[in-house]
Design a protein around this motif. Structure first.
Motif, PDB file in Angstrom:
ATOM      1  N   PRO A 125      17.929 -20.943   1.304  1.00 42.22           N
ATOM      2  CA  PRO A 125      18.672 -19.718   1.010  1.00 42.22           C
ATOM      3  C   PRO A 125      19.476 -19.878  -0.293  1.00 42.22           C
ATOM      4  CG  PRO A 125      18.863 -20.243   3.325  1.00 42.22           C
ATOM      5  CD  PRO A 125      18.184 -21.415   2.676  1.00 42.22           C
ATOM      6  N   GLY A 126      19.470 -18.818  -1.094  1.00 34.50           N
ATOM      7  CA  GLY A 126      20.178 -18.821  -2.373  1.00 34.50           C
ATOM      8  C   GLY A 126      19.320 -19.285  -3.535  1.00 34.50           C
ATOM      9  N   GLU A 127      18.126 -19.814  -3.268  1.00 36.20           N
ATOM     10  CA  GLU A 127      17.255 -20.289  -4.346  1.00 36.20           C
ATOM     11  C   GLU A 127      16.264 -19.208  -4.762  1.00 36.20           C
ATOM     12  OE1 GLU A 127      16.741 -25.070  -4.065  1.00 36.20           O
ATOM     13  OE2 GLU A 127      15.494 -23.897  -2.703  1.00 36.20           O
ATOM     14  N   LYS A 128      15.788 -19.344  -5.994  1.00 38.82           N
ATOM     15  CA  LYS A 128      14.735 -18.499  -6.530  1.00 38.82           C
ATOM     16  C   LYS A 128      13.489 -19.364  -6.613  1.00 38.82           C
ATOM     17  CE  LYS A 128      16.571 -15.578  -9.754  1.00 38.82           C
ATOM     18  NZ  LYS A 128      16.959 -15.234 -11.114  1.00 38.82           N
ATOM     19  N   VAL A 129      12.341 -18.819  -6.245  1.00 41.85           N
ATOM     20  CA  VAL A 129      11.087 -19.565  -6.346  1.00 41.85           C
ATOM     21  C   VAL A 129      10.081 -18.719  -7.121  1.00 41.85           C
ATOM     22  CG1 VAL A 129      10.183 -18.719  -4.131  1.00 41.85           C
ATOM     23  CG2 VAL A 129       9.337 -20.884  -5.075  1.00 41.85           C
ATOM     24  N   THR A 130       9.284 -19.388  -7.957  1.00 42.01           N
ATOM     25  CA  THR A 130       8.218 -18.711  -8.690  1.00 42.01           C
ATOM     26  C   THR A 130       6.882 -19.291  -8.266  1.00 42.01           C
ATOM     27  OG1 THR A 130       9.633 -18.239 -10.591  1.00 42.01           O
ATOM     28  CG2 THR A 130       7.257 -18.229 -10.976  1.00 42.01           C
ATOM     29  N   VAL A 131       5.979 -18.418  -7.839  1.00 44.76           N
ATOM     30  CA  VAL A 131       4.608 -18.797  -7.513  1.00 44.76           C
ATOM     31  C   VAL A 131       3.778 -18.491  -8.757  1.00 44.76           C
ATOM     32  CG1 VAL A 131       2.623 -18.309  -6.041  1.00 44.76           C
ATOM     33  CG2 VAL A 131       4.932 -18.326  -5.061  1.00 44.76           C
ATOM     34  N   ALA A 132       3.106 -19.525  -9.282  1.00 43.67           N
ATOM     35  CA  ALA A 132       2.298 -19.379 -10.496  1.00 43.67           C
ATOM     36  C   ALA A 132       0.828 -19.458 -10.121  1.00 43.67           C
ATOM     37  CB  ALA A 132       2.662 -20.469 -11.492  1.00 43.67           C
ATOM     38  N   LEU A 133       0.105 -18.360 -10.320  1.00 43.48           N
ATOM     39  CA  LEU A 133      -1.327 -18.300 -10.012  1.00 43.48           C
ATOM     40  C   LEU A 133      -2.113 -18.365 -11.311  1.00 43.48           C
ATOM     41  CD1 LEU A 133      -1.382 -15.414  -7.361  1.00 43.48           C
ATOM     42  CD2 LEU A 133      -1.038 -17.872  -6.993  1.00 43.48           C
ATOM     43  N   GLN A 134      -3.080 -19.269 -11.365  1.00 46.82           N
ATOM     44  CA  GLN A 134      -3.899 -19.449 -12.562  1.00 46.82           C
ATOM     45  C   GLN A 134      -5.164 -18.605 -12.451  1.00 46.82           C
ATOM     46  OE1 GLN A 134      -3.245 -21.297 -15.451  1.00 46.82           O
ATOM     47  NE2 GLN A 134      -5.043 -20.187 -16.152  1.00 46.82           N
ATOM     48  N   ALA A 135      -5.237 -17.539 -13.254  1.00 48.52           N
ATOM     49  CA  ALA A 135      -6.438 -16.690 -13.260  1.00 48.52           C
ATOM     50  C   ALA A 135      -7.536 -17.371 -14.068  1.00 48.52           C
ATOM     51  CB  ALA A 135      -6.121 -15.332 -13.867  1.00 48.52           C
ATOM     52  N   GLU A 136      -8.754 -17.368 -13.533  1.00 47.89           N
ATOM     53  CA  GLU A 136      -9.879 -17.907 -14.297  1.00 47.89           C
ATOM     54  C   GLU A 136      -9.998 -17.139 -15.610  1.00 47.89           C
ATOM     55  OE1 GLU A 136     -13.275 -17.833 -11.725  1.00 47.89           O
ATOM     56  OE2 GLU A 136     -12.404 -19.324 -10.368  1.00 47.89           O
ATOM     57  N   GLN A 137      -9.801 -15.824 -15.517  1.00 52.02           N
ATOM     58  CA  GLN A 137      -9.663 -14.987 -16.711  1.00 52.02           C
ATOM     59  C   GLN A 137      -9.065 -13.649 -16.290  1.00 52.02           C
ATOM     60  OE1 GLN A 137     -13.576 -14.437 -18.423  1.00 52.02           O
ATOM     61  NE2 GLN A 137     -13.741 -12.411 -17.532  1.00 52.02           N
ATOM     62  N   ASN A 138      -8.382 -13.017 -17.231  1.00 49.55           N
ATOM     63  CA  ASN A 138      -7.841 -11.686 -16.969  1.00 49.55           C
ATOM     64  C   ASN A 138      -9.003 -10.726 -16.751  1.00 49.55           C
ATOM     65  OD1 ASN A 138      -5.150 -12.383 -17.150  1.00 49.55           O
ATOM     66  ND2 ASN A 138      -4.989 -11.903 -19.322  1.00 49.55           N
ATOM     67  N   PRO A 139      -8.726  -9.562 -16.164  1.00 53.29           N
ATOM     68  CA  PRO A 139      -9.821  -8.609 -15.916  1.00 53.29           C
ATOM     69  C   PRO A 139     -10.509  -8.174 -17.212  1.00 53.29           C
ATOM     70  CG  PRO A 139      -7.675  -7.601 -15.521  1.00 53.29           C
ATOM     71  CD  PRO A 139      -7.433  -9.049 -15.748  1.00 53.29           C
ATOM     72  N   GLN A 140     -11.724  -7.681 -17.081  1.00 56.66           N
ATOM     73  CA  GLN A 140     -12.487  -7.191 -18.233  1.00 56.66           C
ATOM     74  C   GLN A 140     -12.102  -5.763 -18.589  1.00 56.66           C
ATOM     75  OE1 GLN A 140     -16.628  -7.685 -17.288  1.00 56.66           O
ATOM     76  NE2 GLN A 140     -16.444  -9.900 -17.121  1.00 56.66           N
ATOM     77  N   LEU A 141     -11.560  -5.038 -17.610  1.00 54.10           N
ATOM     78  CA  LEU A 141     -11.218  -3.634 -17.830  1.00 54.10           C
ATOM     79  C   LEU A 141      -9.727  -3.461 -18.088  1.00 54.10           C
ATOM     80  CD1 LEU A 141     -13.398  -2.140 -14.953  1.00 54.10           C
ATOM     81  CD2 LEU A 141     -13.950  -2.227 -17.387  1.00 54.10           C
ATOM     82  N   VAL A 142      -9.389  -2.684 -19.083  1.00 52.60           N
ATOM     83  CA  VAL A 142      -7.999  -2.379 -19.432  1.00 52.60           C
ATOM     84  C   VAL A 142      -7.354  -1.571 -18.315  1.00 52.60           C
ATOM     85  CG1 VAL A 142      -6.583  -1.019 -21.037  1.00 52.60           C
ATOM     86  CG2 VAL A 142      -8.455  -2.416 -21.913  1.00 52.60           C
TER      87      VAL A 142
END
Length: 194
Positions: free
Chosen positions: A146-163
């Protein structure tokens, strides 16, 4: 201030037209003016957050250009008077395409997005929904206090192809929570061609 201007402001009829005009203006503004390309905020929440509930603070990407590898950060604040956080689930929602992640490179750390705080070991990645590539569940080796901030970092193989805008629903699982967890809402990341 002129009398005519004062009369305009306080007139109920004019207040109605002013409200309707403001609403119409909001409908015609282009979406890029309403969102930031790299930082997102919750679009909606299914339940109201209380002071004892976890809160999605930020969603961001290291690169918002289409077709390139990137890391997506989802930062969650665990309230001081709340329960420790055991796991987080991030689900893609009705996007133009499903973004694939390299599960071996996903990680978590204490602190805010891109701050690079102390690494938080993961007990598992994937969870029971590993067969569904649009849902990633991360279980922390030790609960986030409690009181902490956590960041989950997900590694995308690549960003989407569509804008466009891509939606992610974030669910928190405090220690001792039911199977459904706590819905932190839906947030978006915007990807562009430049």
């Amino acid at each position: 201030m002129s009398k005519a201007f004062t009369k305009f402001i306080i007139s109920p009829r004019n207040a109605y037209f002013l409200s309707a005009g403001t609403l119409l203006l909001g409908l015609f503004l282009p979406t890029p003016l309403l969102t930031s390309p790299t930082v997102a905020s919750p679009l909606y929440k299914q339940e109201t957050s209380s002071s004892s509930s976890c809160r999605l603070v930020r969603a961001a990407t290291s690169c918002y250009q289409i077709n390139v590898p990137a890391t997506y950060h989802f930062t969650i604040q665990v309230p001081k008077n709340g329960r420790p956080l055991q796991a987080v689930s991030i689900a893609q929602k009705d996007n133009a395409e499903t973004i694939r992640f390299d599960l071996s490179k996903n990680r978590a750390f204490i602190g805010g997005s891109f701050a690079g705080g102390p690494e938080l070991p993961l007990a598992s990645i994937g969870g029971s929904e590993v067969a569904d590539p649009s849902v990633i569940t991360v279980v922390f080796d030790r609960p986030v206090a409690p009181g902490e901030k956590v960041t989950v970092a997900l590694q995308a193989e690549q960003n989407p192809q569509l804008v466009g805008d891509y939606l992610f629903e974030v669910t928190a699982f405090p220690v001792g929570s039911d199977r459904a967890g706590i819905d932190l809402g839906v947030t978006n990341l915007h990807f562009d061609s430049e």
